[in-house]
Design a protein around this motif. Sequence first.
Motif, PDB file in Angstrom:
ATOM      1  N   ARG A 339      11.155  -2.544 -10.111  1.00 18.24           N
ATOM      2  CA  ARG A 339      11.638  -1.636  -8.952  1.00 18.24           C
ATOM      3  C   ARG A 339      10.755  -2.271  -7.797  1.00 18.24           C
ATOM      4  N   ALA A 340      11.360  -2.469  -6.668  1.00 16.46           N
ATOM      5  CA  ALA A 340      10.388  -2.995  -5.430  1.00 16.46           C
ATOM      6  C   ALA A 340      10.472  -2.269  -4.222  1.00 16.46           C
ATOM      7  N   TRP A 341       9.384  -2.270  -3.633  1.00 14.42           N
ATOM      8  CA  TRP A 341       9.009  -1.533  -2.382  1.00 14.42           C
ATOM      9  C   TRP A 341       8.508  -2.697  -1.372  1.00 14.42           C
ATOM     10  N   ARG A 342       8.915  -2.683  -0.007  1.00 19.90           N
ATOM     11  CA  ARG A 342       8.128  -3.391   0.771  1.00 19.90           C
ATOM     12  C   ARG A 342       6.755  -2.983   1.354  1.00 19.90           C
ATOM     13  N   VAL A 343       5.620  -3.405   1.243  1.00 16.10           N
ATOM     14  CA  VAL A 343       4.422  -2.900   1.732  1.00 16.10           C
ATOM     15  C   VAL A 343       4.228  -2.900   3.033  1.00 16.10           C
ATOM     16  N   LEU A 344       4.067  -1.690   3.784  1.00 11.44           N
ATOM     17  CA  LEU A 344       3.801  -1.808   5.324  1.00 11.44           C
ATOM     18  C   LEU A 344       2.359  -1.552   5.411  1.00 11.44           C
ATOM     19  N   ALA A 345       1.387  -0.902   4.668  1.00 17.67           N
ATOM     20  CA  ALA A 345      -0.229  -0.964   4.885  1.00 17.67           C
ATOM     21  C   ALA A 345      -0.693  -0.533   3.570  1.00 17.67           C
ATOM     22  N   ALA A 346      -2.013  -0.738   3.714  1.00 15.23           N
ATOM     23  CA  ALA A 346      -2.801  -0.151   2.581  1.00 15.23           C
ATOM     24  C   ALA A 346      -4.048   0.527   3.111  1.00 15.23           C
ATOM     25  N   GLY A 361       5.596   6.418  11.223  1.00 15.74           N
ATOM     26  CA  GLY A 361       6.543   7.401  11.300  1.00 15.74           C
ATOM     27  C   GLY A 361       7.114   7.949  10.436  1.00 15.74           C
ATOM     28  N   ALA A 362       6.108   8.350   9.507  1.00 15.10           N
ATOM     29  CA  ALA A 362       6.669   8.897   8.178  1.00 15.10           C
ATOM     30  C   ALA A 362       7.334  10.452   8.353  1.00 15.10           C
ATOM     31  N   GLY A 363       8.518  10.651   8.163  1.00 17.76           N
ATOM     32  CA  GLY A 363       8.927  12.038   8.330  1.00 17.76           C
ATOM     33  C   GLY A 363       9.237  12.744   6.881  1.00 17.76           C
ATOM     34  N   LEU A 393       4.559   6.940  -0.878  1.00 18.70           N
ATOM     35  CA  LEU A 393       2.792   6.538  -1.014  1.00 18.70           C
ATOM     36  C   LEU A 393       2.553   6.231  -2.366  1.00 18.70           C
ATOM     37  N   ALA A 394       2.140   5.313  -2.801  1.00 21.88           N
ATOM     38  CA  ALA A 394       1.669   4.735  -4.257  1.00 21.88           C
ATOM     39  C   ALA A 394       0.049   4.970  -4.123  1.00 21.88           C
ATOM     40  N   ILE A 395      -0.388   5.568  -5.154  1.00 22.66           N
ATOM     41  CA  ILE A 395      -1.895   5.935  -5.209  1.00 22.66           C
ATOM     42  C   ILE A 395      -2.109   5.289  -6.765  1.00 22.66           C
ATOM     43  N   TYR A 396      -3.129   4.281  -6.547  1.00 25.19           N
ATOM     44  CA  TYR A 396      -3.689   3.772  -7.908  1.00 25.19           C
ATOM     45  C   TYR A 396      -4.884   3.394  -7.781  1.00 25.19           C
ATOM     46  N   PRO A 397      -5.649   3.171  -9.196  1.00 23.72           N
ATOM     47  CA  PRO A 397      -7.252   3.147  -9.166  1.00 23.72           C
ATOM     48  C   PRO A 397      -7.860   1.801  -9.063  1.00 23.72           C
ATOM     49  N   VAL A 398      -8.890   1.533  -8.451  1.00 20.85           N
ATOM     50  CA  VAL A 398      -9.625   0.324  -8.280  1.00 20.85           C
ATOM     51  C   VAL A 398     -10.960   0.895  -8.372  1.00 20.85           C
ATOM     52  N   ALA A 405      -1.235   2.660  -1.054  1.00 22.45           N
ATOM     53  CA  ALA A 405      -0.371   1.688  -0.491  1.00 22.45           C
ATOM     54  C   ALA A 405       0.789   2.512   0.215  1.00 22.45           C
ATOM     55  N   ILE A 406       1.239   2.245   1.458  1.00 18.91           N
ATOM     56  CA  ILE A 406       2.439   2.607   2.029  1.00 18.91           C
ATOM     57  C   ILE A 406       3.526   1.894   2.055  1.00 18.91           C
ATOM     58  N   LEU A 407       4.562   2.556   1.524  1.00 13.82           N
ATOM     59  CA  LEU A 407       5.785   1.567   1.012  1.00 13.82           C
ATOM     60  C   LEU A 407       7.174   1.962   1.795  1.00 13.82           C
ATOM     61  N   GLU A 408       7.950   1.223   1.589  1.00 10.95           N
ATOM     62  CA  GLU A 408       9.410   1.387   2.185  1.00 10.95           C
ATOM     63  C   GLU A 408      10.401   0.771   1.114  1.00 10.95           C
TER      64      GLU A 408
END
Length: 411
Positions: A339-346, A361-363, A393-398, A405-408
């Motif tokens: 499943r795929a999302w477009r990355v807007l920001a990290a 503009g996240a509502g 919003l995806a949250i993962y460990p590094v 990661a902010i996704l659409e």
Amino acid sequence: MLRVRLFYRRIVFQLQGCVRQISRHAKGKRRYNDTLNDPELLACRRRALELAQGLAPTPKHLQSVAREVGSEMAAWAFTQQELRALGMRKFARGEAMLFTREALEQATHEAVARYHASRFPSGARVADLTCGIGGDLIALATRGPAIGFEIDFERAELARWNLAAHNLSADIRELDTLETPWDFDYAFADPARRIEGRRTLTPEAFQPDPHTLIPRLSALRLAGLKLSPLLPDPWLEGFGGGLEFLSFGGECREAVLWLGREAEPGRVAVHIETGERLSPADLPVSTALPADIFYEADPAAIRAHALGTLCERGGLQPLGESNGYLTGPGDPTASPWLRAWRVLAAAEDWKAAATALRTHGAGRLAVKTRGVPIRVEEAQKRFRPMGDRALTLAIYPVQGRPRYAILEGPL
């Protein structure tokens, strides 16, 4: 009026489970459910189902049906109406089948059952060692001669009904599969994994016990053993044979251990809808920052250790230590496993993530996490709407620390 109220209360009580406690005719005799061998009771059941069809279980409708077939039969028919509606989610002909609530919950979806059956040679006789209400047995009987073992009389009777609803038949034996000689070379088993209605991951509590069943399955030409995909690898791999993790509807529905002389060793993920198979492969080096597209892998691919194969096919990289999130370029619709999302920001921390969410503009916010001690509910409580876009919003460990990661999407 009082009589109607008392009648309604009694019927509601029956619908909530009393029907399953119907008394036996006499000690040692078969239960009220022995309808397929009793033409009178069978006709009464068919009439009750016909009268209840399409009706809501209101006091008026319950009383109307009960006038002709009795209160017990009316309660049973309206319960079947409810269960048949649920059964349609698993069986195309669910409206013609009969169920108990627990047996329906345990039954294999017909698409998955067809896959099980496809593993056996067409025309060969196959035994379903735990046939229940017939979910797998129907698929086996569609491809050739089939035997069903079931120690619960009620479920065996329902299996016969459900086979007939599909214009099929099978040799159903009301016997304990472990206490009878086997006269077949192919078999499938789905041990019960519940104790008092609750799922268990203790193999010794399964019925029948896999430790007793597996040596006999291994002596056949080919046998499948359905198990929970949550069982640990050392246990699943400790008996040899082949191991499959089945994906259906975007979920890892089950693990199947294939045993016997014709079993192929190895581990694989199987995508039921497309028939695609994935084998394990080593993962490439992970990246901390997402590229253009964020991917979430199918749980069966994760469980089969096949993320490396997906990376090879799509030129992708694992995202941090998430064990399931991948990233890279490419066509986001190219694989049924992703499943795929477009990355807007990290972002490297929550403050930067919150700023990015406001900027975009996240509502409304969906939150996804893997490998971090952050609960979805906690992240959503911290979110402050600042627009009308639906984002993820995806949250993962590094290196043990959460990244964002902010996704659409999904795309």
